[in-house]
Enzyme design. Sequence first.
Site, PDB file in Angstrom:
ATOM      1  N   ASN A   9      14.597  15.481  11.877  1.00 39.08           N
ATOM      2  CA  ASN A   9      15.577  15.407  12.964  1.00 39.08           C
ATOM      3  C   ASN A   9      15.324  16.591  13.901  1.00 39.08           C
ATOM      4  OD1 ASN A   9      17.828  15.365  14.604  1.00 39.08           O
ATOM      5  ND2 ASN A   9      19.271  15.952  12.989  1.00 39.08           N
ATOM      6  N   LYS A  11      16.710  17.221  16.629  1.00 38.10           N
ATOM      7  CA  LYS A  11      17.944  17.613  17.340  1.00 38.10           C
ATOM      8  C   LYS A  11      17.667  17.785  18.838  1.00 38.10           C
ATOM      9  CE  LYS A  11      19.509  19.792  13.123  1.00 38.10           C
ATOM     10  NZ  LYS A  11      20.503  20.630  12.491  1.00 38.10           N
ATOM     11  N   HIS A  94      25.816  12.201  11.963  1.00 41.99           N
ATOM     12  CA  HIS A  94      25.365  13.570  11.659  1.00 41.99           C
ATOM     13  C   HIS A  94      26.538  14.531  11.860  1.00 41.99           C
ATOM     14  CE1 HIS A  94      23.261  17.393  11.940  1.00 41.99           C
ATOM     15  NE2 HIS A  94      22.272  16.807  11.283  1.00 41.99           N
ATOM     16  N   GLU A  96      26.778  17.318  13.169  1.00 43.11           N
ATOM     17  CA  GLU A  96      26.890  17.916  14.517  1.00 43.11           C
ATOM     18  C   GLU A  96      27.562  16.941  15.486  1.00 43.11           C
ATOM     19  OE1 GLU A  96      22.785  19.094  14.790  1.00 43.11           O
ATOM     20  OE2 GLU A  96      23.163  20.586  13.235  1.00 43.11           O
ATOM     21  N   GLU A 164      24.403  15.778   3.392  1.00 39.83           N
ATOM     22  CA  GLU A 164      24.116  17.019   4.102  1.00 39.83           C
ATOM     23  C   GLU A 164      25.353  17.914   4.108  1.00 39.83           C
ATOM     24  OE1 GLU A 164      20.541  16.508   6.913  1.00 39.83           O
ATOM     25  OE2 GLU A 164      22.360  16.153   8.053  1.00 39.83           O
ATOM     26  N   GLY A 170      21.110  24.349   8.619  1.00 41.47           N
ATOM     27  CA  GLY A 170      20.673  25.416   9.513  1.00 41.47           C
ATOM     28  C   GLY A 170      21.075  26.810   9.055  1.00 41.47           C
ATOM     29  N   SER A 210      18.696  22.930   5.156  1.00 42.93           N
ATOM     30  CA  SER A 210      17.791  24.060   4.906  1.00 42.93           C
ATOM     31  C   SER A 210      16.650  23.733   3.948  1.00 42.93           C
ATOM     32  CB  SER A 210      18.586  25.278   4.419  1.00 42.93           C
ATOM     33  OG  SER A 210      19.488  25.699   5.428  1.00 42.93           O
TER      34      SER A 210
HETATM   35  C1  PEP Z   1      20.045  18.517   9.723  1.00 42.46           C
HETATM   36  O1  PEP Z   1      20.702  18.951  10.650  1.00 42.46           O
HETATM   37  O2  PEP Z   1      19.955  17.292   9.517  1.00 42.46           O
HETATM   38  C2  PEP Z   1      19.388  19.486   8.858  1.00 42.46           C
HETATM   39  C3  PEP Z   1      19.129  19.134   7.637  1.00 42.46           C
HETATM   40  O3  PEP Z   1      19.100  20.718   9.400  1.00 42.46           O
HETATM   41  P1  PEP Z   1      18.316  21.944   8.716  1.00 42.46           P
HETATM   42  O4  PEP Z   1      17.158  21.359   7.938  1.00 42.46           O
HETATM   43  O5  PEP Z   1      17.858  22.778   9.856  1.00 42.46           O
HETATM   44  O6  PEP Z   1      19.277  22.624   7.811  1.00 42.46           O
END
Ligand code: PEP
Length: 254
Positions: A9, A11, A94, A96, A164, A170, A210
């Site tokens: 992703n 983003k 998601h 976000e 998630e 992040g 992460s």
């Molecule tokens: C995400 O936002 O789907 C995600 C997993 O981000 P990150 O890997 O940067 O934690």
Amino acid sequence: MRIPIVAGNWKMNTTIESAVGLVQEMKGELDKIPGIEKVLCPPFVSLSTVGNLIKGTSIELGAQNMYFEMEGAYTGEISPPMLKNLCQYIIIGHSERRIFFGETNEMVNKKLKAALKIGLIPILCVGENLKEKEAGKTEAVITNQVSAAMQEIASLQKTVIAYEPLWAIGSGKAASATQANTVLNLIRNIITKLYDEQTAQSIRLQYGGSVNSNNIGEFVEMPDIDGVLVGGASLKAAEFLSIVEQTSKIKQAK
Ligand code: PEP
């Protein structure tokens, strides 16, 4: 037998030009990795360009969001038919989107229905925040998000679910593999209750938060983790390639 799936992703990162560079950097190697689905989810404006670059390879394409109405006066939105011939996957719900753009469980349910109706494969995201985790509410939050998303959906078709946890996204603080597997196992049990055992055993579940080339191995060793949804690390070609390669090797050895 569930086919492993790793999705990147991107983003709100990359311009069309830098998206081209990123794809060129990893396309050849990524294409060759066997026994696994690899999905790139660039921003809307790069979908078409990236789609053309990966045409004829084993790499697939996903969008990061869409609206649930099929057409109409919704300035700035992207509809399911607009994506239908452009990509195969669609990330839905998601965190976000939920946090910054007010997406509710009801909207997520409508988007899931719209994706299934038009023939896009949803990657449905669920996860608890830190406060909920610390209050011991993870199970309740996940059960509620999954059940609400699946209201009045008779068949999940090829839907993928990504767990998630918000505190892991992040943050550089990934969940432990055991924690992630426990929640994904809970999700399989929820699917058994909402649908049936066969659906629960065939649905593919991802962990996200992460994930990087150092910790990927622990996650994909787990029985209920069929792959990962990767944010930050998917913007670095070498990192993403390593994540996909390790997942492919570990899952093939099982
Ligand atoms: C995400 O936002 O789907 C995600 C997993 O981000 P990150 O890997 O940067 O934690």
